[in-house]
Design an enzyme around this catalytic site. Structure first.
Site, PDB file in Angstrom:
ATOM      1  N   SER A  44       6.390  -7.779  -7.605  1.00 26.63           N
ATOM      2  CA  SER A  44       7.009  -6.489  -7.256  1.00 26.63           C
ATOM      3  C   SER A  44       6.087  -5.559  -6.459  1.00 26.63           C
ATOM      4  O   SER A  44       6.565  -4.661  -5.782  1.00 26.63           O
ATOM      5  CB  SER A  44       7.458  -5.770  -8.528  1.00 26.63           C
ATOM      6  N   ASP A 334       6.942   4.440 -11.396  1.00 26.26           N
ATOM      7  CA  ASP A 334       7.653   4.140 -12.644  1.00 26.26           C
ATOM      8  C   ASP A 334       6.672   3.526 -13.640  1.00 26.26           C
ATOM      9  O   ASP A 334       5.459   3.682 -13.489  1.00 26.26           O
ATOM     10  CB  ASP A 334       8.881   3.260 -12.375  1.00 26.26           C
ATOM     11  N   HIS A 337       4.651   0.579 -11.440  1.00 22.04           N
ATOM     12  CA  HIS A 337       4.529   0.426  -9.985  1.00 22.04           C
ATOM     13  C   HIS A 337       4.015   1.688  -9.320  1.00 22.04           C
ATOM     14  O   HIS A 337       4.475   2.784  -9.625  1.00 22.04           O
ATOM     15  CB  HIS A 337       5.893   0.064  -9.389  1.00 22.04           C
TER      16      HIS A 337
END
Ligand SMILES: *[C@@H]1O[C@H](CO)[C@@H](O)[C@H](O)[C@H]1NC(C)=O
Ligand SMILES: *[C@@H]1O[C@H](CO)[C@@H](O)[C@H](O)[C@H]1NC(C)=O
Ligand SMILES: *[C@@H]1O[C@H](CO)[C@@H](O)[C@H](O)[C@H]1NC(C)=O
Ligand SMILES: *[C@@H]1O[C@H](CO)[C@@H](O)[C@H](O)[C@H]1NC(C)=O
Length: 369
Positions: A44, A334, A337
């Site tokens: 991610s 978040d 991340h």
């Protein structure tokens, strides 16, 4: 044919500077430029929207608000409020934004492509069925090579693959065992053996990219995962970090550095850049304001302690979540991340960091070679 290529290249890269540069020099510079490409593999931290096109769980996607709100103005699938690390690297290398491989549009692949998938790991067991694991990313890369061979002459494909930079970030999800469903694998191994398995699978992929003609590689160590909001929320302990998690991060990072030195001796023409995201993360954590951040340990978007619960966007069973006013003041967007600002900072160190954080090469010098 040659003059046609030269003309295209001239239009793209040389623009109005032509008069100032001697002719032969220009041709060489342009032909080299023509072959710069960026191929991206990983999770991610690097995904630019591949997971928009697979069936997976909400927390493996970022295609809903408020993701993307501060740069793209729409949720592109990047796990951030804006751009992610490969976007900045592409910009610094004077390449266009590198598209996700699964984007259904017609892609040329001449400038590279991004295979990364949020939630994925080096092990196929990590969130199996919900992500594109590293081996599958490699098979996508091989399809791209086939496509390039159909479009370009053999020598050109070879040159493109050899000049390209391969940026890879993988590992954190393999270690989030109980979260990601490979806890059986973790439970059956000592931490050392488990790390060897993760690094072994990463190394296999690197060797295969090299076998296909890749020469220049960029890697990141694991960051200080033990200090991330989601880990502080889920793992018992006090203080800014969780030492149980930090211990395995350190094992991984030592093994990775060792393995890369070995590959440099083993593989013909292999050159690499390793950015120490662990030290960089701690450095920023210890003095956020030096780097322009107000907050390190609490996320901008989420709920619960440290806003570490993955509820940003309201897709989880927890519909309510908090969103900070100015994401630029935060390191984490978040639960795990980085914000666009943090991604930019990391990308700058990858691009032209000195030996205290990035070595033996940085990406700028790899692109220039
Ligand atoms: C995703 O799931 C939907 C509904 O279950 C299904 O129709 C679709 O074919 C699946 N797509 C893929 C890529 O597996
Ligand atoms: C790669 O991972 C698998 C488990 O997915 C493991 O069985 C295998 O030994 C690993 N390979 C290396 C080279 O460590
Ligand atoms: C974590 O702390 C809670 C509350 O103090 C306790 O109930 C729980 O058993 C602890 N879990 C672990 C794995 O130590
Ligand atoms: C390397 O970069 C860091 C951070 O940018 C800086 O503080 C340090 O002085 C530099 N070291 C050398 C040897 O240039």
């Amino acid at each position: 044919m040659e003059s046609y290529k030269f003309y295209i290249c001239f239009l793209l890269f040389c623009g109005s500077n032509i008069i100032l540069i001697p002719n032969g020099c220009l041709a060489e510079m342009c032909l080299q430029k023509l072959h710069d490409a960026l191929f991206v593999f990983g999770d991610s931290l690097f995904d630019v929207g591949n997971n928009n096109y697979i069936n997976t769980s909400y927390d493996n996607q970022a295609n809903y608000a408020p993701y993307g709100e501060n740069f793209f103005k729409y949720p592109s699938g990047r796990f951030s409020d804006g751009r992610v690390i490969p976007d900045f690297i592409a910009e610094y290398a004077k390449l266009p934004l590198i598209q996700p491989y699964l984007f259904p549009g017609n892609q040329g692949y001449i400038k590279g492509v991004n295979f990364a998938s949020g939630g994925s790991g080096a092990l196929v067991e990590t969130q199996q069925g919900l992500v594109i694991d590293l081996k599958t990313q490699l098979s996508h890369f091989k399809r791209v090579i086939k496509f390039l061979r159909q479009k370009l002459e053999d020598e050109e494909t070879k040159s493109l693959l050899a000049r390209a930079v391969y940026l890879i970030n993988i590992g954190p999800n393999d270690y989030f065992g109980t979260l990601t469903g490979n806890s059986n694998v973790i439970a059956s191994k000592s931490p050392e053996n488990f790390v060897d398995m993760v690094i072994g699978n990463l190394t296999d992929v690197v060797k295969e990219i090299h076998n296909q003609g890749g020469r220049k590689f960029g890697f990141l160590t694991l960051g200080p995962l033990g200090c991330a909001p989601v880990v502080k929320l889920l793992v018992n302990g006090s203080g800014p970090c969780r030492e149980q998690v930090t211990a395995i991060v350190k094992l991984h990072n030592t093994a990775l550095a060792f393995e890369l030195q070995k590959l440099e001796k083993q593989l013909k023409g292999f050159k690499y850049s390793l950015t120490n995201l662990y030290d960089l993360g701690l450095e920023v954590m210890n003095d956020p304001s030096k780097y322009g951040f107000r907050e390190w340990g609490v996320a901008c978007c989420g709920s619960g302690p440290y806003r570490g619960y993955p509820s940003c966007g309201g897709k989880s069973i927890m519909k309510d979540y908090e969103l900070c006013e100015n994401a630029n003041e935060y390191f984490f967007f978040d639960y795990g991340h980085p914000t666009e600002r943090a991604n930019e900072l990391i990308a700058q160190f990858i691009w032209n960091g000195n030996h205290t954080i990035t070595g033996p090469h940085n990406l700028k010098s790899l692109f220039q070679q």
